[in-house]
Design a protein around this motif. Structure first.
Motif, PDB file in Angstrom:
ATOM      1  N   PRO A  19      -2.473   5.183   0.841  1.00  0.00           N
ATOM      2  CA  PRO A  19      -2.250   5.568  -0.166  1.00  0.00           C
ATOM      3  C   PRO A  19      -3.044   6.816  -0.638  1.00  0.00           C
ATOM      4  O   PRO A  19      -2.256   8.050  -1.359  1.00  0.00           O
ATOM      5  N   SER A  20      -3.810   7.012   0.860  1.00  0.00           N
ATOM      6  CA  SER A  20      -4.370   8.815   0.531  1.00  0.00           C
ATOM      7  C   SER A  20      -3.361   9.202   1.732  1.00  0.00           C
ATOM      8  O   SER A  20      -3.784  10.374   1.114  1.00  0.00           O
ATOM      9  N   VAL A  21      -3.109   9.222   2.316  1.00  0.00           N
ATOM     10  CA  VAL A  21      -2.334  10.246   3.276  1.00  0.00           C
ATOM     11  C   VAL A  21      -0.626  10.487   3.045  1.00  0.00           C
ATOM     12  O   VAL A  21      -0.382  11.266   2.732  1.00  0.00           O
ATOM     13  N   LEU A  22       0.363   9.287   2.230  1.00  0.00           N
ATOM     14  CA  LEU A  22       1.364   9.513   1.684  1.00  0.00           C
ATOM     15  C   LEU A  22       1.700  11.130   0.349  1.00  0.00           C
ATOM     16  O   LEU A  22       2.621  11.583   0.734  1.00  0.00           O
ATOM     17  N   PRO A  23       0.240  10.558   0.369  1.00  0.00           N
ATOM     18  CA  PRO A  23       0.829  11.539  -0.984  1.00  0.00           C
ATOM     19  C   PRO A  23       0.724  13.558   0.050  1.00  0.00           C
ATOM     20  O   PRO A  23       1.707  14.257  -0.472  1.00  0.00           O
ATOM     21  N   GLN A  24       0.497  13.592   1.253  1.00  0.00           N
ATOM     22  CA  GLN A  24       0.219  14.268   2.307  1.00  0.00           C
ATOM     23  C   GLN A  24       1.857  14.593   2.566  1.00  0.00           C
ATOM     24  O   GLN A  24       2.497  15.522   2.681  1.00  0.00           O
ATOM     25  N   VAL A  25       2.316  13.317   2.700  1.00  0.00           N
ATOM     26  CA  VAL A  25       3.637  13.541   3.725  1.00  0.00           C
ATOM     27  C   VAL A  25       4.575  13.548   2.638  1.00  0.00           C
ATOM     28  O   VAL A  25       5.748  14.363   3.184  1.00  0.00           O
ATOM     29  N   PRO A  51      -6.547  10.001  10.679  1.00  0.00           N
ATOM     30  CA  PRO A  51      -5.154  10.455  10.287  1.00  0.00           C
ATOM     31  C   PRO A  51      -5.001  11.375  10.770  1.00  0.00           C
ATOM     32  O   PRO A  51      -4.973  12.014   9.821  1.00  0.00           O
ATOM     33  N   PHE A  52      -3.436  11.599  10.886  1.00  0.00           N
ATOM     34  CA  PHE A  52      -2.532  12.913  11.098  1.00  0.00           C
ATOM     35  C   PHE A  52      -1.052  12.717  11.283  1.00  0.00           C
ATOM     36  O   PHE A  52      -1.053  11.584  11.929  1.00  0.00           O
ATOM     37  N   LEU A  53      -0.304  13.429  11.130  1.00  0.00           N
ATOM     38  CA  LEU A  53       0.961  13.499  11.270  1.00  0.00           C
ATOM     39  C   LEU A  53       2.021  13.915  12.363  1.00  0.00           C
ATOM     40  O   LEU A  53       0.626  15.332  13.067  1.00  0.00           O
ATOM     41  N   LYS A  94       7.596  13.056  12.909  1.00  0.00           N
ATOM     42  CA  LYS A  94       8.048  11.880  13.760  1.00  0.00           C
ATOM     43  C   LYS A  94       7.635  11.306  13.116  1.00  0.00           C
ATOM     44  O   LYS A  94       8.563  10.036  13.586  1.00  0.00           O
ATOM     45  N   TYR A  95       6.137  10.983  12.981  1.00  0.00           N
ATOM     46  CA  TYR A  95       5.111   9.215  12.858  1.00  0.00           C
ATOM     47  C   TYR A  95       3.974   9.812  12.250  1.00  0.00           C
ATOM     48  O   TYR A  95       3.743  11.145  12.182  1.00  0.00           O
ATOM     49  N   LEU A  96       3.612   9.059  11.075  1.00  0.00           N
ATOM     50  CA  LEU A  96       1.839   9.161  10.925  1.00  0.00           C
ATOM     51  C   LEU A  96       1.394   8.078  11.358  1.00  0.00           C
ATOM     52  O   LEU A  96       1.539   7.046  11.493  1.00  0.00           O
ATOM     53  N   ASP A  97       0.537   8.599  11.886  1.00  0.00           N
ATOM     54  CA  ASP A  97      -0.876   8.176  13.404  1.00  0.00           C
ATOM     55  C   ASP A  97      -1.777   7.686  12.326  1.00  0.00           C
ATOM     56  O   ASP A  97      -2.404   8.353  11.886  1.00  0.00           O
ATOM     57  N   TYR A 138       0.338  -1.045   0.000  1.00  0.00           N
ATOM     58  CA  TYR A 138       0.247   0.111  -0.010  1.00  0.00           C
ATOM     59  C   TYR A 138       0.538   1.104  -0.667  1.00  0.00           C
ATOM     60  O   TYR A 138       0.300   2.005  -0.117  1.00  0.00           O
ATOM     61  N   SER A 139       2.389   1.064   0.477  1.00  0.00           N
ATOM     62  CA  SER A 139       3.376   2.310   0.257  1.00  0.00           C
ATOM     63  C   SER A 139       3.801   2.769  -0.924  1.00  0.00           C
ATOM     64  O   SER A 139       4.781   3.525  -1.005  1.00  0.00           O
ATOM     65  N   LYS A 140       4.500   0.919  -1.594  1.00  0.00           N
ATOM     66  CA  LYS A 140       4.946   1.163  -2.243  1.00  0.00           C
ATOM     67  C   LYS A 140       5.810   1.239  -2.401  1.00  0.00           C
ATOM     68  O   LYS A 140       7.128   1.543  -3.061  1.00  0.00           O
ATOM     69  N   GLU A 141       6.459   0.693  -1.096  1.00  0.00           N
ATOM     70  CA  GLU A 141       7.586   1.440  -0.209  1.00  0.00           C
ATOM     71  C   GLU A 141       7.988  -0.001   0.317  1.00  0.00           C
ATOM     72  O   GLU A 141       7.842  -0.962   1.630  1.00  0.00           O
ATOM     73  N   PRO A 142      10.153  -0.305   0.882  1.00  0.00           N
ATOM     74  CA  PRO A 142      10.167  -1.280   1.639  1.00  0.00           C
ATOM     75  C   PRO A 142      10.119  -0.984   2.382  1.00  0.00           C
ATOM     76  O   PRO A 142      10.293  -0.049   3.094  1.00  0.00           O
ATOM     77  N   VAL A 143       9.649  -2.135   3.229  1.00  0.00           N
ATOM     78  CA  VAL A 143       9.456  -1.820   5.339  1.00  0.00           C
ATOM     79  C   VAL A 143      11.238  -2.152   5.738  1.00  0.00           C
ATOM     80  O   VAL A 143      12.101  -2.894   5.210  1.00  0.00           O
ATOM     81  N   GLU A 144      11.379  -0.836   6.485  1.00  0.00           N
ATOM     82  CA  GLU A 144      12.972  -1.092   6.739  1.00  0.00           C
ATOM     83  C   GLU A 144      13.185  -2.004   8.115  1.00  0.00           C
ATOM     84  O   GLU A 144      13.925  -2.561   8.318  1.00  0.00           O
ATOM     85  N   TYR A 145      11.509  -1.223   9.314  1.00  0.00           N
ATOM     86  CA  TYR A 145      11.450  -2.255  10.336  1.00  0.00           C
ATOM     87  C   TYR A 145      10.336  -2.382  10.679  1.00  0.00           C
ATOM     88  O   TYR A 145       9.265  -1.925  10.550  1.00  0.00           O
ATOM     89  N   ILE A 146       9.845  -3.419  11.282  1.00  0.00           N
ATOM     90  CA  ILE A 146       9.201  -3.204  12.402  1.00  0.00           C
ATOM     91  C   ILE A 146       9.114  -2.970  13.933  1.00  0.00           C
ATOM     92  O   ILE A 146      10.109  -4.022  14.318  1.00  0.00           O
ATOM     93  N   ASP A 147       8.496  -2.542  14.805  1.00  0.00           N
ATOM     94  CA  ASP A 147       9.230  -1.906  16.137  1.00  0.00           C
ATOM     95  C   ASP A 147       8.206  -2.316  17.099  1.00  0.00           C
ATOM     96  O   ASP A 147       7.086  -2.362  17.003  1.00  0.00           O
TER      97      ASP A 147
END
Length: 286
Positions: free
Chosen positions: A257-263, A280-282, A271-274, A215-224
Motif C-alpha cells: 500500500p505504501s509503494v503502489l501509489p508511486q508506481v 523497496p525499489f522499482l 520491469k518489476y517492483l522489488d 494489500y494491492s486491491k488488484e487481482p493476481v494474474e499469476y504466480i511465477d
C-alpha cells in the motif's frame, strides 16, 4: 270306518300347496346361488389369468429394456454435470460395456459407476434408471479446479490441481471459461516438481495470492514459481518480486500500500517492483 274322515280339509290342501311351492322356490334359489357361485369362480379364474397375462406382457415390453446400442449411440444414456470430462469421452469408455439384458429396474449399474470413477476429474457418480422408454441418467460430480500450471504465461496450462489436491493432466484441458483458477508458472523441475506438491503447498500459494490481492486491491494474474528461490507475483499494475518463500514474505507484502501509489505515478516502463529489501525499489525496463 267312515271314508270322510280321510279327506283333507280345504285349509290343509292350501297349506300343502304353499309348502310345495315354497320348497320349489327354495330349490330354485339354491340352484341360482350355485350358478352364481360357479360364474363367480369362473370369472375369478379369468380375471386372474388376465392379470397374470398382463403382468407378463408388461414385464416383456421393450420399453423396459435398454437398446442394444445404448452405450454407442448415446440416445438411451444422458450425462449431466460433466464440464471437465466430455460426454463423447464418457460414452467411449462405456462402448465395450455389456448392455443389461434384464428390465431396467433390475439392471445392475455398479460396474458402470466403477468405470466412470476411473476418470480422475470425476469424484462421484449417481445413476438413475427410467422406463418408457428405458434409459439411464448419469449424474457426475467432478472435482473443482483450483490451480493451473503452465511453463510460461504465453503457454496454455499443461495441468491443473483440484481443491482436494488431485493433479490432472492436459488430456482434460482446456478448462471451460467459467472455471477461475490461480495460474502458477512452473517448469516442474526436479528441485520443485509440481507433481509432488501436496494440498498444504497449494493452500500456501493461494494464501500468498490472497494477501497480495488484499494489500494491492488488484487481482493476481499469476504466480511465477519457476525459480522457487525467487518468486514473482503479477498484478495488473506491476510485476512484484518477493524473493524466497520464507516466514517474512507476508511482511514484505504488507509494504504494497505504501509503494503502489508511486508506481501509478511512474511514466517509465517498469520491469518489476522489488520487495526483497527493507527499502523497496522499482526496477525499470530497458
Amino acid at each position: 270306518m267312515d271314508d270322510n274322515n280321510f279327506k283333507l280339509q280345504p285349509s290343509e290342501l292350501r297349506d300343502g300347496k304353499r309348502l310345495v311351492k315354497k320348497m320349489q322356490r327354495n330349490r330354485q334359489v339354491r340352484k341360482g346361488r350355485k350358478r352364481q357361485n360357479a360364474f363367480r369362480t369362473f370369472l375369478c379364474l379369468v380375471m386372474n389369468f388376465l392379470i397374470i397375462f398382463a403382468l407378463v406382457y408388461l414385464t416383456q415390453m421393450p420399453q423396459w429394456y435398454l437398446a442394444e446400442n445404448a452405450f454407442t449411440a448415446g440416445e438411451s444414456v444422458q450425462i449431466l454435470n460433466n464440464d471437465i470430462v466430455s460426454t463423447p469421452k464418457i460414452l467411449a469408455s462405456l462402448k465395450n460395456e455389456e448392455v443389461p439384458k434384464v428390465p431396467i429396474y433390475m439392471a445392475d449399474t455398479k460396474h458402470l459407476k466403477e468405470k466412470l470413477l476411473e476418470f480422475t476429474p470425476i469424484e462421484e457418480v449417481y445413476i438413475r434408471r427410467y422406463a418408457f422408454p428405458a434409459r439411464l441418467l448419469i449424474i457426475v460430480r467432478e472435482r473443482q479446479p483450483y490451480i493451473s500450471i503452465s511453463p510460461d504465461v504465453k503457454v496454455p496450462p499443461v495441468a491443473f490441481f483440484t481443491k482436494d489436491g488431485t493433479l490432472i493432466g492436459r488430456e482434460y484441458l482446456p478448462l471451460k471459461s467459467e472455471y477461475k483458477t490461480l495460474l502458477v508458472l512452473s517448469y516442474g523441475n526436479k528441485g520443485d516438481d509440481y507433481a509432488q506438491w501436496d494440498l498444504k503447498k497449494l493452500q500456501e500459494l493461494e494464501d500468498l495470492a490472497k494477501h497480495v490481492s488484499i494489500y494491492s486491491k488488484e487481482p493476481v494474474e499469476y504466480i511465477d514459481l519457476r525459480n522457487p528461490e525467487d518468486i514473482y507475483i503479477k498484478i495488473k499494475t506491476v510485476n512484484i518480486r518477493l524473493g524466497r518463500l520464507d516466514s517474512e514474505i507476508y511482511d514484505r507484502i504488507k509494504r504494497l500500500p505504501s509503494v503502489l501509489p508511486q508506481v501509478h505515478l511512474m511514466d517509465s516502463d517498469i520491469k518489476y517492483l522489488d520487495l526483497r529489501w527493507d527499502n523497496p525499489f522499482l526496477k525499470l525496463g530497458n
